[in-house]
Design a protein around this motif. Structure first.
Motif, PDB file in Angstrom:
ATOM      1  N   ALA A 373      -1.977  -7.192  11.891  1.00  0.00           N
ATOM      2  CA  ALA A 373      -0.570  -7.504  11.641  1.00  0.00           C
ATOM      3  C   ALA A 373       0.167  -6.330  11.021  1.00  0.00           C
ATOM      4  O   ALA A 373       1.346  -6.103  11.310  1.00  0.00           O
ATOM      5  N   GLU A 374      -0.526  -5.549  10.191  1.00  0.00           N
ATOM      6  CA  GLU A 374       0.139  -4.438   9.519  1.00  0.00           C
ATOM      7  C   GLU A 374       0.392  -3.257  10.439  1.00  0.00           C
ATOM      8  O   GLU A 374       1.165  -2.354  10.105  1.00  0.00           O
ATOM      9  N   LEU A 375      -0.237  -3.243  11.615  1.00  0.00           N
ATOM     10  CA  LEU A 375      -0.096  -2.111  12.533  1.00  0.00           C
ATOM     11  C   LEU A 375       0.692  -2.456  13.792  1.00  0.00           C
ATOM     12  O   LEU A 375       0.909  -1.587  14.639  1.00  0.00           O
ATOM     13  N   ARG A 376       1.124  -3.694  13.947  1.00  0.00           N
ATOM     14  CA  ARG A 376       1.677  -4.103  15.234  1.00  0.00           C
ATOM     15  C   ARG A 376       3.005  -3.419  15.548  1.00  0.00           C
ATOM     16  O   ARG A 376       3.251  -3.030  16.688  1.00  0.00           O
ATOM     17  N   GLN A 377       3.862  -3.279  14.576  1.00  0.00           N
ATOM     18  CA  GLN A 377       5.121  -2.594  14.848  1.00  0.00           C
ATOM     19  C   GLN A 377       4.897  -1.122  15.150  1.00  0.00           C
ATOM     20  O   GLN A 377       5.563  -0.546  16.022  1.00  0.00           O
ATOM     21  N   ALA A 378       3.941  -0.506  14.445  1.00  0.00           N
ATOM     22  CA  ALA A 378       3.609   0.890  14.737  1.00  0.00           C
ATOM     23  C   ALA A 378       2.999   1.019  16.127  1.00  0.00           C
ATOM     24  O   ALA A 378       3.268   1.984  16.861  1.00  0.00           O
ATOM     25  N   TRP A 379       2.177   0.037  16.510  1.00  0.00           N
ATOM     26  CA  TRP A 379       1.610   0.052  17.859  1.00  0.00           C
ATOM     27  C   TRP A 379       2.709  -0.091  18.912  1.00  0.00           C
ATOM     28  O   TRP A 379       2.707   0.606  19.927  1.00  0.00           O
ATOM     29  N   ALA A 380       3.645  -1.004  18.678  1.00  0.00           N
ATOM     30  CA  ALA A 380       4.723  -1.213  19.645  1.00  0.00           C
ATOM     31  C   ALA A 380       5.537   0.060  19.838  1.00  0.00           C
ATOM     32  O   ALA A 380       6.012   0.349  20.944  1.00  0.00           O
ATOM     33  N   ALA A 381       5.713   0.830  18.774  1.00  0.00           N
ATOM     34  CA  ALA A 381       6.474   2.082  18.859  1.00  0.00           C
ATOM     35  C   ALA A 381       5.641   3.238  19.392  1.00  0.00           C
ATOM     36  O   ALA A 381       6.173   4.328  19.598  1.00  0.00           O
ATOM     37  N   GLY A 382       4.335   3.029  19.613  1.00  0.00           N
ATOM     38  CA  GLY A 382       3.470   4.096  20.102  1.00  0.00           C
ATOM     39  C   GLY A 382       2.952   5.015  19.031  1.00  0.00           C
ATOM     40  O   GLY A 382       2.360   6.051  19.338  1.00  0.00           O
ATOM     41  N   ALA A 383       3.137   4.656  17.746  1.00  0.00           N
ATOM     42  CA  ALA A 383       2.721   5.534  16.661  1.00  0.00           C
ATOM     43  C   ALA A 383       1.241   5.421  16.361  1.00  0.00           C
ATOM     44  O   ALA A 383       0.637   6.356  15.827  1.00  0.00           O
ATOM     45  N   VAL A 384       0.623   4.286  16.668  1.00  0.00           N
ATOM     46  CA  VAL A 384      -0.800   4.065  16.411  1.00  0.00           C
ATOM     47  C   VAL A 384      -1.429   3.536  17.692  1.00  0.00           C
ATOM     48  O   VAL A 384      -0.871   2.644  18.346  1.00  0.00           O
ATOM     49  N   VAL A 385      -2.580   4.080  18.035  1.00  0.00           N
ATOM     50  CA  VAL A 385      -3.283   3.648  19.238  1.00  0.00           C
ATOM     51  C   VAL A 385      -4.764   3.483  18.902  1.00  0.00           C
ATOM     52  O   VAL A 385      -5.252   3.962  17.877  1.00  0.00           O
ATOM     53  N   SER A 386      -5.454   2.786  19.789  1.00  0.00           N
ATOM     54  CA  SER A 386      -6.911   2.740  19.743  1.00  0.00           C
ATOM     55  C   SER A 386      -7.411   3.742  20.776  1.00  0.00           C
ATOM     56  O   SER A 386      -7.192   3.579  21.970  1.00  0.00           O
ATOM     57  N   TRP A 387      -8.079   4.774  20.289  1.00  0.00           N
ATOM     58  CA  TRP A 387      -8.508   5.870  21.153  1.00  0.00           C
ATOM     59  C   TRP A 387     -10.019   6.017  21.040  1.00  0.00           C
ATOM     60  O   TRP A 387     -10.536   6.372  19.988  1.00  0.00           O
ATOM     61  N   GLU A 388     -10.710   5.700  22.118  1.00  0.00           N
ATOM     62  CA  GLU A 388     -12.167   5.785  22.150  1.00  0.00           C
ATOM     63  C   GLU A 388     -12.798   4.978  21.007  1.00  0.00           C
ATOM     64  O   GLU A 388     -13.746   5.421  20.360  1.00  0.00           O
ATOM     65  N   GLY A 389     -12.226   3.788  20.741  1.00  0.00           N
ATOM     66  CA  GLY A 389     -12.792   2.902  19.735  1.00  0.00           C
ATOM     67  C   GLY A 389     -12.381   3.190  18.310  1.00  0.00           C
ATOM     68  O   GLY A 389     -12.900   2.552  17.382  1.00  0.00           O
ATOM     69  N   ARG A 390     -11.448   4.120  18.094  1.00  0.00           N
ATOM     70  CA  ARG A 390     -11.029   4.479  16.732  1.00  0.00           C
ATOM     71  C   ARG A 390      -9.513   4.493  16.643  1.00  0.00           C
ATOM     72  O   ARG A 390      -8.821   4.752  17.623  1.00  0.00           O
ATOM     73  N   LEU A 391      -9.031   4.201  15.436  1.00  0.00           N
ATOM     74  CA  LEU A 391      -7.596   4.290  15.200  1.00  0.00           C
ATOM     75  C   LEU A 391      -7.158   5.748  15.224  1.00  0.00           C
ATOM     76  O   LEU A 391      -7.848   6.624  14.701  1.00  0.00           O
TER      77      LEU A 391
END
Length: 552
Positions: A373-391
């Protein structure tokens, strides 16, 4: 290559299609950038058209089209009542001022000549003009909104809005469809424009503060269909299903978790961890892989292949799953390490990218199955991704050039000229770590293979017995070698071989000795997560190529 052909994209698409085939609804959550780029439309079509029976709910009419349709309808009603539409309304007003009639809901008084004919129009012409009641106006609401989600679904099913859900679960229906909805197209209708805003009949609902709740019509359809399926007792293989592709902002905040916890037997898919290293490398391969030129006599095809592999892996490691940024960097960067920072800055500034304000602090490394929940807005904006199993934070979060990205639709698609902001010490360190990881991934196998071939050749250049040399220079003699000293010698690392050569226990030819020193330098640099700069990298590629041409 179209993004829809990438391995990771195809894998998630197969998962969505499989859930639909199993009789489950699917909510597919995507980022804002996917909608803006048009890839979300492509994903939607790929998932929906994988079902043989489907209903593609069209997007609501735009606000302008709705107003024009409404005005055309009003003009038609005026024509049926004998009124003058459009520009002649001024004449109508003058006629009303002259006493002929004053109410648009009354029929006009006709001053007929007395010519001997008895014309009975059914009107009483004595003391007053009869009042004709105006057309009845039904109460506005979601069911009566001609542009609402249920109305458009009903139109596709050739029924009224009130009967749309019942038709989907009707017992006499042989094949039940997948109903596809692009939730971001509902935004204009839910935002209060057009008919919905003017009559209060939009597809959204209102909060206590008067703000419209996004995606209320989509949520209502999920609930109505879930209740109808339960009442009809349909097994999973005979149910109508919903396919909704949406951004977070297109839906009520609690809906994704509510659906995941069992509402309407719905599978919730996130665009999270979909793209990996293979996907980005595949996307930039057409730009980087031009093939070796065998016509030039002074070219070294193997050395060029290694440099190209380092360049490709560097682009992948720096850009992560941002395919557009990877494409720009692959086009603009020539592979020289000393120009990477400047070119990356220009590519980041060429179009809007996530910035530091879009990303909260990442307090862990591992990525779960979906963003918390704390990362969802950042994910929606493309600021945080899951890359090869890691944040992973987007490079624009920590690179200062992203702060200068142009805003709005007029942003250029190519890097702007001029120097970008210089990265600070922290940004330089993070960029160097990414470049070092890319170099390790490409060069370490080459270094190890060159070491093995060099050790084989060195067996013919020993100045001491092989057992003595292993005992004197092996820091940790391999246990698996047992009593075989030659096998233990072949396991010596490049640093141990170099010490034996410097002390005279091993007399390597000059070319092999130069290669050994270069291997030691490269391995030490990469082991400390530092970067091999251009001159060392070019020399290493050339020596690795020449070593392959020498006989063992």
């Amino acid at each position: 290559m179209p993004p829809g052909d990438l391995p990771g994209v195809r894998a998630q698409l197969r998962g969505v299609v499989a859930d639909l085939a199993a009789g489950r609804n699917c909510l597919w959550l995507v980022t804002d950038a996917l909608v803006e780029s048009g890839l979300a439309d492509e994903l939607y079509r790929g998932a929906l058209f994988g079902s043989p029976v489907r209903v593609d709910v069209p997007a609501p009419a735009s606000a302008r089209a709705r107003v024009e349709e409404e005005e055309a309808g009003e003009a038609g009603v005026q024509g049926e009542r004998g009124e003058e539409p459009g520009p002649d309304e001024a004449d109508t007003a003058a006629w009303a001022g002259g006493g002929a009639w004053a109410d648009g809901d009354e029929l006009p008084y006709l001053d007929l000549p007395d010519d001997g004919f008895d014309l009975d129009l059914g009107w009483a012409l004595e003391d007053h003009r009869p009042r004709v009641p105006a057309p009845r106006k039904e109460s506005a609401g979601p069911r009566h909104d001609p542009h609402g989600l249920l109305a458009r679904l009903g139109k596709e099913l050739s029924v009224d809005a009130d009967q749309a859900v019942a038709t989907l679960v009707a017992p006499d229906r042989d094949r039940r469809p997948v109903v596809g909805i692009r939730a971001w197209t509902e935004e204009d209708h839910d935002s209060g424009t057009g008919t919905g805003a003017r009559t209060g009949a939009g597809t959204g609902t209102f909060t206590a503060t008067g703000a419209r709740t996004p995606g209320a019509a989509v949520e209502r359809l999920f609930r109505l269909l879930a209740a109808a399926v339960k009442d009809a007792g349909l097994p999973p293989g005979e149910r109508p299903r919903l396919l909704v592709v949406a951004r977070l902002r297109d839906l009520p905040e609690s809906l994704p978790d509510e659906l995941r916890h069992g509402l309407g037997d719905t599978a919730v898919h996130w665009w999270w961890g979909v793209l990996g290293r293979l996907d980005t490398a595949t996307a930039v391969a057409p730009i980087l892989d031009r093939g070796p030129d065998t016509s030039g006599r002074d070219r070294d095809p193997l050395a060029e292949r290694i440099r190209r592999a380092v360049r490709s892996e560097t682009v992948v490691e720096v850009c992560g799953p941002d395919l557009e940024l990877a494409r720009l960097l692959a086009l603009e960067w020539d592979g020289a390490q000393h120009t990477l920072g400047a070119v990356l800055g220009r590519c980041l500034a060429a179009s809007p990218r996530p910035g530091p304000a879009d990303c909260p602090p990442l307090r862990r490394i591992g990525a779960l199955l979906r963003p918390g929940a704390e990362l969802r807005q950042a994910w929606a904006a493309g600021a945080v991704v899951s890359w090869e199993g890691r944040l992973r934070a987007h490079v624009g979060v920590w690179h200062p050039a992203a702060a200068t990205a142009l805003k709005g639709p007029a942003a250029p698609t190519a890097p702007a000229a001029g120097p970008p902001p210089a990265p600070d010490g922290g940004a330089r360190a993070r960029l160097a770590a990414l470049v070092s990881q890319a170099q390790q991934r490409v060069l370490t196998p080459w270094i190890e293979e060159a070491r093995q071939r060099l050790a084989v050749r060195a067996l013919g250049h020993l100045n001491r017995p092989v057992a003595t040399l292993v005992a004197d220079y092996a820091d940790r003699p391999p246990a698996h070698a047992g009593g075989d000293p030659e096998r233990a010698f072949l396991e010596l690392q490049v640093g141990e071989l170099l010490r034996a050569h410097i002390s005279g226990a091993l007399a390597l030819p000059p070319r092999d000795a130069a290669l050994l020193r270069l291997l030691v330098t490269a391995r030490n640099v990469l082991a400390h997560r530092s970067v091999l700069y251009d001159r060392t990298l070019d020399e290493l590629c050339a020596e690795l190529s020449q070593a392959d041409l020498r006989a063992s």
